[in-house]
Write a protein that holds these residues in place. Structure first.
Motif, PDB file in Angstrom:
ATOM      1  N   HIS A 282     -25.144 -49.011  33.214  1.00  9.02           N
ATOM      2  CA  HIS A 282     -24.648 -47.996  33.520  1.00  9.02           C
ATOM      3  C   HIS A 282     -22.776 -48.136  33.456  1.00  9.02           C
ATOM      4  O   HIS A 282     -21.851 -47.587  32.894  1.00  9.02           O
ATOM      5  CB  HIS A 282     -24.427 -47.627  35.206  1.00  9.02           C
ATOM      6  N   PHE A 286     -20.412 -47.217  30.499  1.00  7.99           N
ATOM      7  CA  PHE A 286     -18.839 -46.219  31.083  1.00  7.99           C
ATOM      8  C   PHE A 286     -17.230 -46.312  29.853  1.00  7.99           C
ATOM      9  O   PHE A 286     -17.297 -45.578  29.731  1.00  7.99           O
ATOM     10  CB  PHE A 286     -19.197 -45.748  32.444  1.00  7.99           C
ATOM     11  N   TYR A 309     -20.373 -39.585  32.754  1.00 10.85           N
ATOM     12  CA  TYR A 309     -20.814 -40.375  31.661  1.00 10.85           C
ATOM     13  C   TYR A 309     -21.237 -39.600  30.243  1.00 10.85           C
ATOM     14  O   TYR A 309     -20.710 -38.721  29.411  1.00 10.85           O
ATOM     15  CB  TYR A 309     -22.068 -40.928  31.545  1.00 10.85           C
ATOM     16  N   CYS A 313     -19.225 -38.497  26.668  1.00  7.71           N
ATOM     17  CA  CYS A 313     -19.700 -38.276  25.721  1.00  7.71           C
ATOM     18  C   CYS A 313     -19.204 -37.532  24.771  1.00  7.71           C
ATOM     19  O   CYS A 313     -18.928 -37.302  23.332  1.00  7.71           O
ATOM     20  CB  CYS A 313     -21.037 -38.936  25.612  1.00  7.71           C
ATOM     21  N   LYS A 401     -29.597 -43.681  28.497  1.00 10.84           N
ATOM     22  CA  LYS A 401     -27.534 -43.957  27.675  1.00 10.84           C
ATOM     23  C   LYS A 401     -27.568 -43.566  26.678  1.00 10.84           C
ATOM     24  O   LYS A 401     -26.482 -42.402  26.368  1.00 10.84           O
ATOM     25  CB  LYS A 401     -26.971 -45.013  28.504  1.00 10.84           C
ATOM     26  N   TYR A 405     -25.327 -40.107  24.322  1.00  9.96           N
ATOM     27  CA  TYR A 405     -24.354 -40.487  23.885  1.00  9.96           C
ATOM     28  C   TYR A 405     -25.159 -40.372  22.195  1.00  9.96           C
ATOM     29  O   TYR A 405     -23.912 -39.477  21.365  1.00  9.96           O
ATOM     30  CB  TYR A 405     -23.928 -42.212  23.313  1.00  9.96           C
TER      31      TYR A 405
END
Length: 589
Positions: A282, A286, A309, A313, A401, A405
């Motif tokens: 994380h 970030f 987060y 993005c 994650k 993104y």
């Protein structure tokens, strides 16, 4: 009855019970004399008649000692008194009294021999006690003489020797306490040197020594201080363990594991390690995305640090999207590589421990505990592979994650080469995931499929408009080219050369790469990053393809293209340089 009592009071008469109470204890308990007893025995009596008289006595006379006989008898008098009845009743009471006195006298005469015998024993015991007192007095006098003459001097020497031994022991204890007081300096030095096993061993030894001297008041404070130091060491151990997640160092990790083993918290260390890995994922992504967002924003506004987060993005610009994606994958690769190296360390360590246990099987209990810890660690690490990559719905896994993104920016307006580069990076990331935990990365596949469909819809619509414009407005004729010209020399058709070339793999690995049987983790465990080589491989492929076309240098290539290309006849897209900002001379950063 009140008149009778008042009359008795005026005449100075008292009740028999009060007269008895006035007697002394000796007179009250006087034993009848022999003459009285003899007179009682000489009276002709019938035992049965005597017993009947005693039985006729009312029970109230035997109730308690405080019973007032006179009051009782006066209360029983009839209202009209008769002298004859009173005399008869008086004679009856006298007979009862005589019978009781006769019974008491018989009992006294019966118990008199025993009384005399017991009295003789008491007298004999009194004489013995007097003799014992004389013996004790003489013994004490002789002991005092011996003490003054001999024993006091000898015992004084022994007492001094004992006192000397006690003082020597006290001196040793004080020296030990002084050493314990100075251990905090050494512990601080060892922590600065990151010698965690040595610091814990020293702290445990000090605690053991402190428990030996706990009867000293100064040790209680020292013991609490050592406990605080031990807790501080555990906190620093946790910090040191978190550093493993981004940069695995075998010596550093070995010290940390040895320290946790000394504390008996091997399983706790493994739980903490997994927590640090999820937190590292994380924090890493970030910080990478936040750095690019702040760089593109060009100000020092701190509002981005408070964003989630997913929202962060969406602030990535098109120019910084690909560099940020590359750095994001590099950072995640470092975390996964550290986890892979951690598993390798435990596998090698378990093999070494198993070999030691098999050679020396004396401590069966200790080996069973170590085996239990090893099995727990092994299962925890294997379980953590899927947790790090897939996350089971948590928001800390690598796939989610990267997916966040990817979907945070619209890629439909990207250049074709840029989009292909994004696909290549994600493909390499999915290859890493498959080698990491055997996952097919369905989440990444679905997210890249959405972006691909969106991109190619836009790309197809734009190219159709350009093609229509060329067909309607341009005059077409044959382009003069050299006899050795091949369509594969054009940039748009270079993929056909790559598909026909057996030396290049579908994953675009360079020709100098190791065989496909070697995983990326084995290939880059000593150093490097597969996402750094990703950009270089595009340059290598370009050079290899151009070289395979028969050109000796860049100058010959340039001159060859100048011979069969004409600026007036070639469209604008064909006149663009092949090298773009991702693989060219000046990177965006």
């Amino acid at each position: 009855m009140q008149k009778i009592k008042s009359l008795m009071t005026r005449q100075g008469l008292r009740s028999p019970q009060e007269s008895v109470n006035d007697l002394s204890p000796i007179e009250n308990l006087r034993i009848p004399s022999k003459e009285e007893l003899r007179e009682l025995h000489e009276e002709p009596t019938d035992p049965q008649a005597q017993q009947e008289i005693i039985n006729s006595i009312e029970e109230v006379y035997f109730s308690n000692d405080s019973f007032d006989i006179v009051k009782y008898e006066l209360e029983r008098l009839p209202p009209v008194l008769s002298l004859q009845e009173l005399e008869e009743y008086r004679d009856k009471l006298k007979q009862q009294q005589a019978a009781v006195s006769k019974k008491v006298a018989d009992l006294i005469l019966e118990k008199q021999p025993a009384y005399v015998e017991e009295l003789e024993r008491v007298t004999s015991l009194q004489d013995g006690l007097q003799l014992a007192a004389v013996i004790c007095t003489n013994g004490r006098r002789h002991l005092n003489i011996a003490k003054e003459g001999f024993t006091q001097t000898s015992l004084g020497l022994l007492a001094n020797q004992r006192k000397r031994q006690l003082l020597i022991g006290l001196l040793k204890s004080l020296r030990t306490i002084k050493t314990l007081q100075r251990t905090d300096v050494r512990l601080s030095e060892m922590l600065e040197e990151e010698d965690y096993p040595g610091a814990i061993q020293l702290c445990l030894e000090c605690q053991k020594a402190a428990s030996t001297f706990k009867h000293y008041s100064c040790i209680s404070e020292l013991n609490s201080k050592l406990q605080d130091t031990l807790e501080q060491i555990e906190e620093q151990l946790d910090v040191a363990l978190s550093k493993i997640c981004k940069n695995f160092d075998i010596n550093h990790y070995t010290k940390v594991q040895q320290a946790y083993r000394l504390l008996g918290k091997t399983q706790t260390a493994m739980d903490q390690l997994h927590m640090h890995f999820t937190q590292a994922i994380h924090n890493t992504v970030f910080q990478v995305v936040l750095g690019y967002v702040e760089l593109c924003a060009g100000n020092t506004d701190t509002k981005f640090q408070k964003l989630q987060y997913k929202d962060l993005c969406t602030h990535i610009t098109s120019d910084s999207y690909i560099p940020c994606l590359a750095d994001l994958c590099k950072a995640l690769w470092e975390v996964m590589l550290s986890y892979y190296l951690t598993m390798q360390w435990h596998e090698n360590h378990d093999q070494d421990e198993a070999a030691v246990v098999s050679s020396d099987g004396n401590n069966v209990i200790g080996s069973e505990e170590n085996s239990f810890d090893r099995n727990y660690v092994k299962k925890k690490l294997e379980h953590g592979l899927s947790r790090i990559w897939q996350g089971w719905g948590l928001n800390f896994d690598v796939q989610l994650k990267v997916k966040t993104y990817l979907l945070g920016t619209d890629l439909s307006n990207f250049k074709y080469d840029d989009f292909i580069f994004v696909l290549d990076v994600i493909s390499r990331l999915m290859q890493v995931g498959e080698e990491f935990c055997g996952s097919k990365s369905e989440v990444l596949q679905e997210s890249i499929r959405k972006q691909s469909v969106n991109y190619f819809k836009t790309y197809h619509r734009t190219r159709l408009e350009e093609l229509r414009m060329f067909l309607e407005n341009e005059t077409w004729e044959l382009c003069p080219v050299k006899s050795s010209f091949s369509i594969l020399q054009l940039h748009e058709f270079k993929f056909m050369e790559q598909s026909r070339s057996p030396s290049v793999s579908p994953s675009k690995q360079p020709a100098s790469a190791v065989s496909s049987t070697v995983t990326l983790f084995e290939q880059y465990c000593a150093g490097g990053n597969p996402f750094e080589i990703q950009a270089d491989s595009k340059d290598d492929e370009t050079e290899d393809v151009l070289a395979s076309n028969g050109y000796e240098s860049d100058e010959q290539e340039k001159s060859a293209y100048q011979e069969y290309d004409s600026d007036s006849d070639v469209p604008e897209e064909l006149k663009r340089d092949y090298v773009d900002e991702q693989t060219g001379d000046a990177p965006i950063k």
